[in-house]
Design a protein around this motif. Structure first.
Motif, PDB file in Angstrom:
ATOM      1  N   MET A   8       0.849  -1.203   0.000  1.00 41.04           N
ATOM      2  CA  MET A   8       0.000   0.000   0.000  1.00 41.04           C
ATOM      3  C   MET A   8       0.884   1.253   0.000  1.00 41.04           C
ATOM      4  N   ASN A   9       0.715   2.118  -1.011  1.00 46.57           N
ATOM      5  CA  ASN A   9       1.522   3.346  -1.114  1.00 46.57           C
ATOM      6  C   ASN A   9       0.712   4.537  -0.593  1.00 46.57           C
ATOM      7  N   ILE A  10       1.253   5.203   0.421  1.00 52.02           N
ATOM      8  CA  ILE A  10       0.530   6.343   1.003  1.00 52.02           C
ATOM      9  C   ILE A  10       1.306   7.631   0.744  1.00 52.02           C
ATOM     10  N   LEU A  11       0.571   8.637   0.234  1.00 52.06           N
ATOM     11  CA  LEU A  11       1.155   9.978   0.084  1.00 52.06           C
ATOM     12  C   LEU A  11       0.944  10.714   1.410  1.00 52.06           C
ATOM     13  N   GLY A  12       2.041  11.143   2.040  1.00 51.26           N
ATOM     14  CA  GLY A  12       1.947  11.872   3.309  1.00 51.26           C
ATOM     15  C   GLY A  12       2.189  13.356   3.101  1.00 51.26           C
ATOM     16  N   ILE A  13       1.506  14.180   3.896  1.00 52.32           N
ATOM     17  CA  ILE A  13       1.672  15.631   3.817  1.00 52.32           C
ATOM     18  C   ILE A  13       1.838  16.185   5.232  1.00 52.32           C
ATOM     19  N   GLU A  14       2.824  17.082   5.394  1.00 50.23           N
ATOM     20  CA  GLU A  14       3.157  17.604   6.728  1.00 50.23           C
ATOM     21  C   GLU A  14       3.400  19.117   6.648  1.00 50.23           C
ATOM     22  N   THR A  15       2.628  19.880   7.431  1.00 55.18           N
ATOM     23  CA  THR A  15       2.844  21.338   7.482  1.00 55.18           C
ATOM     24  C   THR A  15       2.596  21.870   8.901  1.00 55.18           C
ATOM     25  N   SER A  16       2.972  21.111   9.930  1.00 55.00           N
ATOM     26  CA  SER A  16       2.572  21.522  11.285  1.00 55.00           C
ATOM     27  C   SER A  16       3.377  22.698  11.826  1.00 55.00           C
ATOM     28  N   CYS A  17       4.594  22.913  11.301  1.00 60.18           N
ATOM     29  CA  CYS A  17       5.426  23.987  11.857  1.00 60.18           C
ATOM     30  C   CYS A  17       6.153  24.716  10.732  1.00 60.18           C
ATOM     31  N   ASP A  18       7.450  24.539  10.620  1.00 60.29           N
ATOM     32  CA  ASP A  18       8.188  25.326   9.623  1.00 60.29           C
ATOM     33  C   ASP A  18       8.815  24.490   8.509  1.00 60.29           C
ATOM     34  N   GLU A  19       8.284  23.295   8.272  1.00 60.06           N
ATOM     35  CA  GLU A  19       8.705  22.498   7.132  1.00 60.06           C
ATOM     36  C   GLU A  19       7.476  22.147   6.305  1.00 60.06           C
ATOM     37  N   VAL A  69       6.099   9.699  -0.266  1.00 65.65           N
ATOM     38  CA  VAL A  69       5.329   8.480  -0.540  1.00 65.65           C
ATOM     39  C   VAL A  69       6.044   7.323   0.150  1.00 65.65           C
ATOM     40  N   VAL A  70       5.293   6.574   0.948  1.00 66.75           N
ATOM     41  CA  VAL A  70       5.872   5.452   1.701  1.00 66.75           C
ATOM     42  C   VAL A  70       5.053   4.195   1.446  1.00 66.75           C
ATOM     43  N   LYS A  71       5.773   3.097   1.231  1.00 73.65           N
ATOM     44  CA  LYS A  71       5.112   1.810   0.963  1.00 73.65           C
ATOM     45  C   LYS A  71       5.023   0.975   2.244  1.00 73.65           C
ATOM     46  N   ASP A  72       3.871   0.449   2.513  1.00 71.22           N
ATOM     47  CA  ASP A  72       3.634  -0.515   3.597  1.00 71.22           C
ATOM     48  C   ASP A  72       4.217  -0.094   4.952  1.00 71.22           C
ATOM     49  N   GLY A  73       4.167   1.195   5.237  1.00 67.89           N
ATOM     50  CA  GLY A  73       4.507   1.667   6.589  1.00 67.89           C
ATOM     51  C   GLY A  73       5.971   1.812   6.901  1.00 67.89           C
ATOM     52  N   ASN A  74       6.862   1.566   5.899  1.00 70.61           N
ATOM     53  CA  ASN A  74       8.286   1.747   6.238  1.00 70.61           C
ATOM     54  C   ASN A  74       9.205   2.093   5.067  1.00 70.61           C
ATOM     55  N   LEU A  75       8.847   1.693   3.852  1.00 71.24           N
ATOM     56  CA  LEU A  75       9.778   1.893   2.735  1.00 71.24           C
ATOM     57  C   LEU A  75       9.513   3.249   2.060  1.00 71.24           C
ATOM     58  N   VAL A  76      10.489   4.152   2.187  1.00 75.91           N
ATOM     59  CA  VAL A  76      10.313   5.506   1.653  1.00 75.91           C
ATOM     60  C   VAL A  76      10.603   5.495   0.150  1.00 75.91           C
ATOM     61  N   GLY A  98      14.128  15.382  12.064  1.00 78.16           N
ATOM     62  CA  GLY A  98      13.352  16.621  11.990  1.00 78.16           C
ATOM     63  C   GLY A  98      12.016  16.359  11.321  1.00 78.16           C
ATOM     64  N   ASP A  99      11.231  17.402  11.162  1.00 75.27           N
ATOM     65  CA  ASP A  99       9.898  17.222  10.578  1.00 75.27           C
ATOM     66  C   ASP A  99       9.979  16.758   9.125  1.00 75.27           C
ATOM     67  N   ASN A 100       9.162  15.783   8.787  1.00 77.21           N
ATOM     68  CA  ASN A 100       9.122  15.243   7.430  1.00 77.21           C
ATOM     69  C   ASN A 100       7.765  14.583   7.214  1.00 77.21           C
ATOM     70  N   ALA A 101       7.455  14.261   5.975  1.00 83.40           N
ATOM     71  CA  ALA A 101       6.147  13.659   5.693  1.00 83.40           C
ATOM     72  C   ALA A 101       6.226  12.142   5.570  1.00 83.40           C
ATOM     73  N   ALA A 102       7.462  11.609   5.470  1.00 81.48           N
ATOM     74  CA  ALA A 102       7.595  10.150   5.383  1.00 81.48           C
ATOM     75  C   ALA A 102       7.040   9.510   6.662  1.00 81.48           C
ATOM     76  N   MET A 103       7.298  10.166   7.800  1.00 80.32           N
ATOM     77  CA  MET A 103       6.812   9.604   9.074  1.00 80.32           C
ATOM     78  C   MET A 103       5.279   9.614   9.140  1.00 80.32           C
ATOM     79  N   ILE A 104       4.670  10.588   8.470  1.00 78.52           N
ATOM     80  CA  ILE A 104       3.199  10.693   8.465  1.00 78.52           C
ATOM     81  C   ILE A 104       2.620   9.562   7.596  1.00 78.52           C
ATOM     82  N   ALA A 105       3.203   9.405   6.401  1.00 77.10           N
ATOM     83  CA  ALA A 105       2.733   8.365   5.478  1.00 77.10           C
ATOM     84  C   ALA A 105       2.973   6.970   6.061  1.00 77.10           C
TER      85      ALA A 105
END
Ligand code: KG4
Ligand code: ZN
Length: 363
Positions: free
Chosen positions: A1-12, A17-24, A329-336
């Motif tokens: 499962m490929n998930i597109l993650g988006i992150e804008t909580s602070c200053d990044e 896109v991450v596959k199956d919860g770990n592969l960036v 640091g802040d990134n969207a891979a962790m969200i996806a």
């Protein structure tokens, strides 16, 4: 499962896109640090405007990288940080993600930023790297150390998170950033303080005594703070005040630098923060049988803290799980990545969600 993650909580502004919860598969981070530098901290309105200006480009680049490397694969879902963070910043990511999910016809998943930081040690860049599964780990102690949070979390499986200790005032990253501002070292302060301290310790004679800054322990006789055990809580406000008094007493930051005292002041301040975090972590590990200590957030880049936590984990016989520097640091891979496992707010529930600047972990 490929998930597109988006992150804008602070200053990044970030998308991945991450596959199956770990592969960036793709990872794009646009940092706004240069925009906030002149103010010595993040200015929410500037952050929001920069997110608006950059979000389309960042998402487009993340999708283009993904499509170029994996032309036969599709996006299966979209995930976004909905809290905690700065409201005007979170709004940009949440609205963008809702629009993208709608246009792709895919489910949206709403994610807690701090929970995602605690998922970063599981990220990997290739199939050759070993796969670590959070759902097979057993009970872990989480330590979230970032610009906005310092908390110890009992992690009894995905979504079973409970805060067992935390800072009563400033977060560790905030304590670093405010000290750097006071000492005229620039923004963000954490990396600067880390570097100066490293140089100080490399050059200092063996047994050199540091300045005795207060270590953030609660007052004698206090056993519970905000409903949490006092020995698992920290407070950095006294430390900050002690640094301010020290600077005043010694003729100001410039004079301290001219007198050659700056490296020792900086190293002593860092040591106060690191030692109390290590102490609390050790106490938390002593309370229950854990299999691992998971550390996430920007402050986990601190070299002294990493060394101290390595010792603490070894003493308690648990494995220490930290992220690669690029995922601290802040990134969207962790969200996806977390979204693959944690879908308690998904589909229509996520499409109807509002940003939650003070979102609690585990909610
Ligand atoms: O996790 P993060 O990127 O953003 C938040 O969610 O807050 O953390 C940013 C924080 C800043 O306060 C920054 O000064 C701190 O992480 N930081 C460090 C280091 N690198 C970044 N603190 C101490 N030592 C470092 N090497
Ligand atoms: Zn963060």
């Amino acid at each position: 499962m490929n998930i597109l993650g988006i992150e804008t909580s602070c200053d990044e502004t970030a998308a991945a896109v991450v596959k199956d919860g770990n592969l960036v598969l793709s990872n794009v981070v646009y940092t706004q640090i240069p925009l906030h530098k002149p103010y010595g901290g993040v200015v929410p309105e500037i952050a929001s405007r920069a997110h608006i200006e950059k979000i389309s480009e960042v998402v487009r680049t993340a999708l283009a990288d993904f499509n170029a490397s994996y032309p036969d694969e599709d996006i299966d879902a979209v995930a976004v940080t909905y809290g905690p963070g700065l409201s005007p910043a979170l709004i940009v990511g949440v609205n963008a993600a809702k629009g993208i999910a709608l246009s792709l016809g895919k489910d949206l998943i709403a994610i807690n930023h701090i929970e995602a930081h605690l998922h970063t040690p599981f990220l990997r860049d290739s199939l050759e790297e070993p796969e670590l599964c959070p759902d097979k780990l057993g009970a872990a102690l989480g330590l979230a150390v970032s610009g906005g949070h310092t908390a110890w979390i009992d992690m009894d499986g995905i979504g079973k998170y409970r805060i067992i200790g935390q800072t009563l005032d400033d977060a560790a990253g905030e304590a670093f950033d405010k000290a750097a501002k006071l000492l005229g070292l620039g923004y963000p302060g954490g990396p600067k303080i880390d570097k100066i301290s490293k140089e100080f310790f490399a050059a200092a004679p063996r047994g050199e005594k540091l300045f005795p800054f207060p270590k953030g322990h609660p007052r004698e006789g206090v056993s519970s703070l905000s409903g949490l055990p006092a020995d698992l809580c920290v407070s950095f406000s006294g430390l900050k005040t002690a640094l301010l008094r020290f600077v005043e007493k010694n003729g100001g930051a410039e004079k301290i630098a001219d007198d050659g005292l700056m490296p020792k002041v900086v190293a002593s301040y860092q040591e106060a923060i690191v030692s109390v975090i290590a102490d609390r972590t050790s106490k938390a590990l002593g309370r229950k049988k854990y299999s691992a200590l998971i550390v996430g957030g920007g402050v986990s880049l601190n070299s002294r803290l990493r060394a101290a936590l390595t010792d603490v984990a070894a003493k308690h016989g648990v494995s220490l799980l930290t992220a690669k520097p690029k995922y601290c640091g802040d990134n969207a891979a962790m969200i996806a990545a977390l979204a693959y496992y944690r879908q308690n707010i998904a589909g229509d529930d996520a499409m109807n969600i509002d940003v939650c600047p003070s979102l609690e972990i585990g909610s």
